[in-house]
Design a protein around this motif. Sequence first.
Motif, short mmCIF file in Angstrom:
data_model
loop_
_atom_site.label_atom_id
_atom_site.label_comp_id
_atom_site.label_asym_id
_atom_site.label_seq_id
_atom_site.Cartn_x
_atom_site.Cartn_y
_atom_site.Cartn_z
N VAL A 32 0.83 -1.20 0.00
CA VAL A 32 0.00 0.00 0.00
C VAL A 32 0.88 1.26 0.00
O VAL A 32 0.58 2.26 -0.66
N LEU A 33 1.99 1.21 0.73
CA LEU A 33 2.87 2.36 0.82
C LEU A 33 3.73 2.55 -0.43
O LEU A 33 4.01 3.68 -0.82
N ASN A 34 4.12 1.45 -1.06
CA ASN A 34 5.08 1.54 -2.16
C ASN A 34 4.49 1.30 -3.54
O ASN A 34 5.02 1.80 -4.53
N ALA A 35 3.42 0.50 -3.63
CA ALA A 35 2.79 0.21 -4.92
C ALA A 35 1.29 0.05 -4.72
O ALA A 35 0.74 -1.04 -4.87
N ARG A 44 -6.88 -1.53 0.45
CA ARG A 44 -6.08 -0.32 0.55
C ARG A 44 -6.75 0.71 1.47
O ARG A 44 -6.07 1.37 2.26
N GLN A 45 -8.05 0.81 1.38
CA GLN A 45 -8.77 1.77 2.23
C GLN A 45 -8.62 1.41 3.71
O GLN A 45 -8.41 2.29 4.55
N ARG A 46 -8.72 0.09 4.03
CA ARG A 46 -8.56 -0.33 5.43
C ARG A 46 -7.18 0.02 5.96
O ARG A 46 -7.02 0.50 7.09
N VAL A 47 -6.18 -0.21 5.13
CA VAL A 47 -4.81 0.10 5.55
C VAL A 47 -4.63 1.61 5.73
O VAL A 47 -4.03 2.05 6.71
N GLU A 48 -5.14 2.39 4.81
CA GLU A 48 -5.00 3.85 4.90
C GLU A 48 -5.73 4.38 6.13
O GLU A 48 -5.24 5.31 6.80
N GLU A 49 -6.88 3.79 6.48
CA GLU A 49 -7.60 4.21 7.68
C GLU A 49 -6.82 3.86 8.94
O GLU A 49 -6.79 4.63 9.91
N ALA A 50 -6.16 2.70 8.92
CA ALA A 50 -5.34 2.31 10.07
C ALA A 50 -4.13 3.23 10.22
O ALA A 50 -3.76 3.62 11.33
N ILE A 51 -3.53 3.59 9.11
CA ILE A 51 -2.39 4.52 9.14
C ILE A 51 -2.82 5.85 9.75
O ILE A 51 -2.13 6.42 10.60
N GLU A 52 -3.98 6.33 9.32
CA GLU A 52 -4.48 7.61 9.82
C GLU A 52 -4.82 7.53 11.31
O GLU A 52 -4.48 8.44 12.09
N ALA A 53 -5.48 6.46 11.71
CA ALA A 53 -5.90 6.32 13.10
C ALA A 53 -4.71 6.21 14.05
O ALA A 53 -4.72 6.75 15.16
#
Length: 346
Positions: A32-35, A44-53
Amino acid sequence: MDNVVPGKARRMPVMADVAARAGVSHQTVSRVLNAPDLVRPTTRQRVEEAIEALGYRRNMSARALATSRSHLIGVVTPAVTLFGPSHTSLAIQEAALDFGYATISAATETARTSPTDVLDFFLTLGVDGIIVVAPTMQTAVEAQRLAGTLPVVAIATDMPEPGPLHVVAIDNEQGARDATAHLVGLGHERIAHIAGPDEWFDARARVVGWQAELAEAGLAVPEPVRGGWEGADGYAGAQQLLAQRELPTAVFAANDYMALGAMRAFHQAGLRIPEDIAVVGYDDVAGCEFYEPPLTTVRQPFEALGRHAIDTLFAALDGRRGDPEPNRPELVVRESCGAQRGAPVG
C-alpha cells in the motif's frame, strides 16, 4: 489511546501495528505504501484508515536500508530571495514529496559557503541526487564537476548538457520573444529592454529573445539598458530612457519588479501608461494585476519546472536521460500594454 502506557511516553506505531489494526499482512501494508495500485481498493482503504488512526509515519532509515536509497534529494539554490529561484525551489520540494522523497536545501555563493562547499556537503549526507538551481555560470560549473559522481540535474536556461549533467529549463528566450511579438503586433516600432544582470542565464536569454524578435520584424535593435532585478534598477533604467532624444513607445522589462520601477519613473515624468508608453514585465509575481495599470507580463511555469526536474532526476537514477524539452512560459495580457495602436476608436 493506542500504544500508551500510563507514566511512559507514547510508543511510535510501526508497520506491524498498522497490519494488526487493518487485519492484513506486513507485506500488504508495504505494498500500500510503495505500490498502492497493486492492492484491492477495499484493502487499501482499510490500511489507509489504520495509518491515519494510528498516526503511523514511515521510518526513512529502515526504508533506506531496504532500498539502498536514502530518499533524500539535495537542492542547491542561490543565496537570494528573488521570485524565480524561490518559487523554483518550492516547486521542487512539492514535486519530491509527491514521490515520497524529502529535500534538503542549501544556499550557495554566500559569505561563508561556495557552490563547492555545498555540493560536497551533500555528498557526505548520502543524498540520492542533487538538483542545482543554477542561474549563473559559477554554480553551473560546480554542478558539472559533481555530475560524474552521482545524478545531478541543473536548472539553467540555454545551457548545453555536457557529459553526465542533466539540464532542465524554462524557455526564457521564447518568453521574451512572445512579449516582444505582442508589442510589435500592437504597432510598436521602438521597443526598449531593461535587462537583468548579464551574468544570469535567464537575463541573457531574455535579451536574445527580444533582439531576435525585433530583427525578425525588421525593426531597429537598440542596446539593452543594463539593470538588475530590483524595482530601483527598473526606475534607473527608465530614467536613462527618458534622457534619450527619442523615447521608445514600449518597454519590455526583464522582470516585474523592474517593470514596476519603470512605471513609477514614467508616471513621475507625466507619461501615461499605456497611452504614451506601454510596459511589459516578466514573471507574473503576486499582485502585479493590481499595479496601475495592471501589468502585462510573462508567467513562468514553476510547478511544471519542479516536476520536470524531479522526473529528470529519477530518470538519471534509472540510467536514462530525461525529456530535454524546455518548459514554455505564458504571456498574460493585461492593461499596461494598451490597445492596438492605430486601430479605430469607438
